[in-house]
Design a protein around this motif. Sequence first.
Motif, PDB file in Angstrom:
ATOM      1  N   ALA A  21      37.103  51.843  44.661  1.00  0.00           N
ATOM      2  CA  ALA A  21      37.596  50.651  45.343  1.00  0.00           C
ATOM      3  C   ALA A  21      38.746  50.102  44.515  1.00  0.00           C
ATOM      4  CB  ALA A  21      36.487  49.608  45.474  1.00  0.00           C
ATOM      5  N   TYR A  23      41.518  46.933  44.223  1.00  0.00           N
ATOM      6  CA  TYR A  23      41.828  45.584  44.698  1.00  0.00           C
ATOM      7  C   TYR A  23      43.282  45.521  45.152  1.00  0.00           C
ATOM      8  CZ  TYR A  23      42.178  40.569  45.124  1.00  0.00           C
ATOM      9  OH  TYR A  23      42.375  39.309  45.624  1.00  0.00           O
ATOM     10  N   ASP A  24      43.481  45.114  46.391  1.00  0.00           N
ATOM     11  CA  ASP A  24      44.814  44.996  46.973  1.00  0.00           C
ATOM     12  C   ASP A  24      45.152  43.514  47.077  1.00  0.00           C
ATOM     13  OD1 ASP A  24      47.038  44.816  48.694  1.00  0.00           O
ATOM     14  OD2 ASP A  24      46.455  46.639  49.760  1.00  0.00           O
ATOM     15  N   GLU A  25      46.114  43.081  46.272  1.00  0.00           N
ATOM     16  CA  GLU A  25      46.487  41.668  46.253  1.00  0.00           C
ATOM     17  C   GLU A  25      47.034  41.203  47.595  1.00  0.00           C
ATOM     18  OE1 GLU A  25      49.114  41.009  42.962  1.00  0.00           O
ATOM     19  OE2 GLU A  25      47.564  41.503  41.490  1.00  0.00           O
ATOM     20  N   LEU A  27      46.157  42.249  50.568  1.00  0.00           N
ATOM     21  CA  LEU A  27      45.041  42.074  51.497  1.00  0.00           C
ATOM     22  C   LEU A  27      44.025  41.056  50.987  1.00  0.00           C
ATOM     23  CD1 LEU A  27      44.271  45.802  52.437  1.00  0.00           C
ATOM     24  CD2 LEU A  27      45.507  44.116  53.797  1.00  0.00           C
ATOM     25  N   ASP A  28      44.147  40.699  49.705  1.00  0.00           N
ATOM     26  CA  ASP A  28      43.197  39.820  49.024  1.00  0.00           C
ATOM     27  C   ASP A  28      41.780  40.365  49.177  1.00  0.00           C
ATOM     28  OD1 ASP A  28      42.380  37.689  47.439  1.00  0.00           O
ATOM     29  OD2 ASP A  28      42.039  36.381  49.178  1.00  0.00           O
ATOM     30  N   GLY A  29      41.651  41.659  48.929  1.00  0.00           N
ATOM     31  CA  GLY A  29      40.349  42.305  49.024  1.00  0.00           C
ATOM     32  C   GLY A  29      40.428  43.729  48.510  1.00  0.00           C
ATOM     33  N   PHE A  30      39.310  44.410  48.589  1.00  0.00           N
ATOM     34  CA  PHE A  30      39.229  45.765  48.083  1.00  0.00           C
ATOM     35  C   PHE A  30      39.438  46.789  49.197  1.00  0.00           C
ATOM     36  CE2 PHE A  30      37.113  43.435  44.781  1.00  0.00           C
ATOM     37  CZ  PHE A  30      37.487  44.104  43.628  1.00  0.00           C
ATOM     38  N   ALA A  31      40.145  47.854  48.864  1.00  0.00           N
ATOM     39  CA  ALA A  31      40.341  48.989  49.764  1.00  0.00           C
ATOM     40  C   ALA A  31      39.620  50.178  49.137  1.00  0.00           C
ATOM     41  CB  ALA A  31      41.824  49.293  49.918  1.00  0.00           C
ATOM     42  N   GLU A  32      38.881  50.926  49.944  1.00  0.00           N
ATOM     43  CA  GLU A  32      38.165  52.092  49.439  1.00  0.00           C
ATOM     44  C   GLU A  32      38.999  53.353  49.611  1.00  0.00           C
ATOM     45  OE1 GLU A  32      34.267  52.547  51.135  1.00  0.00           O
ATOM     46  OE2 GLU A  32      33.425  51.255  49.578  1.00  0.00           O
ATOM     47  N   GLN A  51      42.570  57.130  51.749  1.00  0.00           N
ATOM     48  CA  GLN A  51      41.635  56.224  52.401  1.00  0.00           C
ATOM     49  C   GLN A  51      40.853  56.917  53.501  1.00  0.00           C
ATOM     50  OE1 GLN A  51      44.464  52.880  53.106  1.00  0.00           O
ATOM     51  NE2 GLN A  51      42.745  51.691  52.302  1.00  0.00           N
TER      52      GLN A  51
END
Length: 107
Positions: A21, A23-25, A27-32, A51
């Motif tokens: 995972a 962290y994408d700033e 998107l302000d969340g995690f991308a797997e 992805q």
Amino acid sequence: MDDMLREIEQMTSGEEYEKIAFYDEELDGFAEFFVVERTKINGAEYLLAAQDINQDADGYVFKVVAEHKKEGEEASMELELVEDETELEAVGKVFAELLSDEMNIEI
């Protein structure tokens, strides 16, 4: 690195891939991501990840900045997306060589 993971469907039949995972700033969340391959170059570790696992998936190259291991827990890694064109091209060529028999990689 468009279409970096061509023919990956054939390669993945029956195989399990490690997931990370990131962290994408934006998107302000995690991308797997699925880790397709790992390599070390001049002491630095790089991950080729996607992805999605399909023949037209885009691949991303991450550099392991730090790795943290606590007893009894999974290791965690600090990753950064490789954006420097020179570094990306050099690492991409290594991944292309490592995976040449399994997929068609375009840099």
